[in-house]
Structure formats: C-alpha cells, structure tokens
Design an enzyme around this catalytic site. Structure first.
Site, PDB file in Angstrom:
ATOM      1  N   HIS A 139      15.865 -26.968  -9.810  1.00  0.00           N
ATOM      2  CA  HIS A 139      14.466 -26.434  -9.700  1.00  0.00           C
ATOM      3  C   HIS A 139      13.430 -27.582 -10.155  1.00  0.00           C
ATOM      4  O   HIS A 139      12.394 -27.140 -10.591  1.00  0.00           O
ATOM      5  CB  HIS A 139      14.223 -25.208 -10.384  1.00  0.00           C
ATOM      6  CG  HIS A 139      14.699 -23.874  -9.632  1.00  0.00           C
ATOM      7  ND1 HIS A 139      15.870 -23.524  -9.991  1.00  0.00           N
ATOM      8  CD2 HIS A 139      14.367 -23.379  -8.578  1.00  0.00           C
ATOM      9  CE1 HIS A 139      16.245 -22.210  -9.103  1.00  0.00           C
ATOM     10  NE2 HIS A 139      15.463 -22.284  -8.327  1.00  0.00           N
ATOM     11  N   HIS A 150      19.162 -25.329  -2.356  1.00  0.00           N
ATOM     12  CA  HIS A 150      20.246 -24.371  -2.711  1.00  0.00           C
ATOM     13  C   HIS A 150      20.168 -23.281  -2.049  1.00  0.00           C
ATOM     14  O   HIS A 150      19.114 -22.643  -1.757  1.00  0.00           O
ATOM     15  CB  HIS A 150      20.158 -24.509  -4.226  1.00  0.00           C
ATOM     16  CG  HIS A 150      19.018 -23.970  -4.974  1.00  0.00           C
ATOM     17  ND1 HIS A 150      17.995 -24.660  -5.090  1.00  0.00           N
ATOM     18  CD2 HIS A 150      18.884 -22.826  -5.390  1.00  0.00           C
ATOM     19  CE1 HIS A 150      16.862 -24.005  -5.688  1.00  0.00           C
ATOM     20  NE2 HIS A 150      17.262 -22.834  -5.986  1.00  0.00           N
ATOM     21  N   CYS A 204      15.839 -11.045  -6.788  1.00  0.00           N
ATOM     22  CA  CYS A 204      16.215 -12.039  -6.197  1.00  0.00           C
ATOM     23  C   CYS A 204      17.246 -13.047  -7.309  1.00  0.00           C
ATOM     24  O   CYS A 204      17.156 -12.896  -8.454  1.00  0.00           O
ATOM     25  CB  CYS A 204      15.043 -13.347  -5.627  1.00  0.00           C
ATOM     26  SG  CYS A 204      13.893 -13.412  -6.922  1.00  0.00           S
ATOM     27  N   HIS A 218      20.588 -16.263  -7.363  1.00  0.00           N
ATOM     28  CA  HIS A 218      21.344 -17.170  -6.700  1.00  0.00           C
ATOM     29  C   HIS A 218      22.914 -16.883  -6.682  1.00  0.00           C
ATOM     30  O   HIS A 218      23.338 -16.699  -7.997  1.00  0.00           O
ATOM     31  CB  HIS A 218      21.203 -18.493  -7.574  1.00  0.00           C
ATOM     32  CG  HIS A 218      19.787 -19.135  -7.526  1.00  0.00           C
ATOM     33  ND1 HIS A 218      19.055 -18.945  -8.492  1.00  0.00           N
ATOM     34  CD2 HIS A 218      19.018 -19.947  -6.591  1.00  0.00           C
ATOM     35  CE1 HIS A 218      17.677 -19.287  -8.648  1.00  0.00           C
ATOM     36  NE2 HIS A 218      17.857 -20.069  -7.330  1.00  0.00           N
ATOM     37  N   GLU A 278      18.991  -6.573 -13.282  1.00  0.00           N
ATOM     38  CA  GLU A 278      17.527  -6.447 -13.266  1.00  0.00           C
ATOM     39  C   GLU A 278      16.885  -5.162 -13.296  1.00  0.00           C
ATOM     40  O   GLU A 278      15.944  -4.987 -13.889  1.00  0.00           O
ATOM     41  CB  GLU A 278      16.736  -7.480 -11.977  1.00  0.00           C
ATOM     42  CG  GLU A 278      16.845  -8.902 -12.313  1.00  0.00           C
ATOM     43  CD  GLU A 278      16.192  -9.696 -11.195  1.00  0.00           C
ATOM     44  OE1 GLU A 278      15.166  -8.830 -10.603  1.00  0.00           O
ATOM     45  OE2 GLU A 278      16.352 -10.933 -11.182  1.00  0.00           O
ATOM     46  N   GLU A 331      10.796 -24.418  -6.048  1.00  0.00           N
ATOM     47  CA  GLU A 331      11.721 -23.671  -5.318  1.00  0.00           C
ATOM     48  C   GLU A 331      11.980 -24.480  -4.141  1.00  0.00           C
ATOM     49  O   GLU A 331      11.041 -24.754  -3.364  1.00  0.00           O
ATOM     50  CB  GLU A 331      11.315 -22.121  -5.017  1.00  0.00           C
ATOM     51  CG  GLU A 331      11.148 -21.315  -6.362  1.00  0.00           C
ATOM     52  CD  GLU A 331      12.156 -20.720  -6.810  1.00  0.00           C
ATOM     53  OE1 GLU A 331      13.356 -20.776  -6.292  1.00  0.00           O
ATOM     54  OE2 GLU A 331      12.081 -20.065  -7.917  1.00  0.00           O
ATOM     55  N   GLU A 365      14.581 -23.668  -1.416  1.00  0.00           N
ATOM     56  CA  GLU A 365      15.717 -22.451  -1.019  1.00  0.00           C
ATOM     57  C   GLU A 365      16.287 -22.187   0.198  1.00  0.00           C
ATOM     58  O   GLU A 365      15.115 -21.941   1.237  1.00  0.00           O
ATOM     59  CB  GLU A 365      15.449 -21.328  -1.854  1.00  0.00           C
ATOM     60  CG  GLU A 365      15.413 -21.389  -3.330  1.00  0.00           C
ATOM     61  CD  GLU A 365      15.343 -20.327  -4.480  1.00  0.00           C
ATOM     62  OE1 GLU A 365      15.996 -20.196  -5.399  1.00  0.00           O
ATOM     63  OE2 GLU A 365      14.755 -19.343  -3.796  1.00  0.00           O
TER      64      GLU A 365
END
Length: 174
Positions: A22, A29, A64, A66, A84, A110, A112
């Site tokens: 980032h 990614h 959201c 990874h 979360e 970002e 992505e």
C-alpha cells in the site's frame, strides 16, 4: 501480515508485507470485498474507523481485507467478517474487478485485484469492532447509488466497483 501479489490477470506472482503493497505507487495484490444482504434487500455498510491506515472514516461495503498468500478467498473473508462484525454467513464469490486508488489523506495506495463475495444475514445482530468500524447502516442499493453519485467523497473508491459486480450478477438472476 503478508499479501499475495498478482499480475494483470490476477495470477499470484509473489508476496510482500501489507504496508509495502500500500506504499506509493502501490503493488497489485489480492483482496476481497464482502456485501451482506438482509431479507428486505438492503445491504450492510460500515463506516471505517478513524484509525484505519487507508480511507479512514469513509463508508464502504460490509467488510474487506486480504487473504494470506495461498489462502482461499472465501475462508479469509469469513474470518474477517467475524473479526470486524462478529457475524457469520455463508459467502459466495460472484466476481472480481481491479482498481487503483490513492488516499490523499494518508498517502497510501490501493492497487487491488478484488474478489467480490455476497451473503445473506437473517437474524444475527452486527457487533462491530470499534477498532475497525465506527458506524454501520442497512441501506437499499438504489439509495446507496444516489449517495455515491451525490457525495462520492463520503465512500471508499472501491465501493462503486463492488456494486457494479453485485448488480451485474443480480440482473442475470431470475
């Protein structure tokens, strides 16, 4: 935590720490975005906590994150949803899109390959982690689209792409 680096077709090509991915100009990614629906066809949004390193205080999809390199996306998304929001739901991956966005407030980027997952929440009440989420709301997609058009700066830059994938799939569902 490492993230999985990807090429322009979404194929794994390596790994690096999340902070490195980032850092401008950003490294492509793998990521995921979850959108939960309720029985009234509303979606659950969260407002990202002020301490988030990318796009803090903005409204976005349910959760959201990874996946770790090699980790199945659905598995990673289910774990993150519970971390979360304290929620569990059956999740289905429905599509993917790629985006790149810089955060002017933090200087982070970002970049992505974002897997979009949906699920339905029936009776459970969200229990947001205050380190992750400052607020949440249930909202109809049409109302959300109006908000995105009238005040785009209040939302994360990837939310529109998530909605595009969801609406494309829903439009093809009988």
């Amino acid at each position: 935590m490492p993230v999985e680096l990807v090429d322009a077709q979404g194929r794994a090509v390596g790994a690096c720490p999340v902070a490195q991915a980032h850092t401008a100009p950003g490294l492509a990614h793998r990521a995921f975005s979850v959108l939960l629906f309720d029985g009234a066809e509303r979606v659950l949004l969260q407002r990202r906590a002020a301490v988030k390193t990318r796009f803090p205080n903005l409204w976005t999809n349910t959760c959201c994150g990874h996946p770790a390199p090699g980790q199945p996306v659905v598995e990673a998304a289910a774990v993150r949803l519970y971390e979360e929001f304290g929620l569990s739901a059956a999740l289905t991956e429905i599509g993917v899109f790629s985006y790149r966005a810089g955060d002017p407030a933090t200087g982070r980027v970002e970049h992505e390959w974002d897997h979009v997952l949906i699920g339905t929440l029936f009776d459970a009440a969200p229990q947001p982690d205050p380190d992750e989420i400052s607020d949440y709301a249930w909202i109809g997609i049409d109302t959300l689209r109006v908000g995105l058009a009238s005040d785009p700066a209040a939302y994360t830059p990837w939310l529109s792409g998530v909605l595009d994938v969801v609406e494309d799939v829903l439009s093809k569902t009988p």
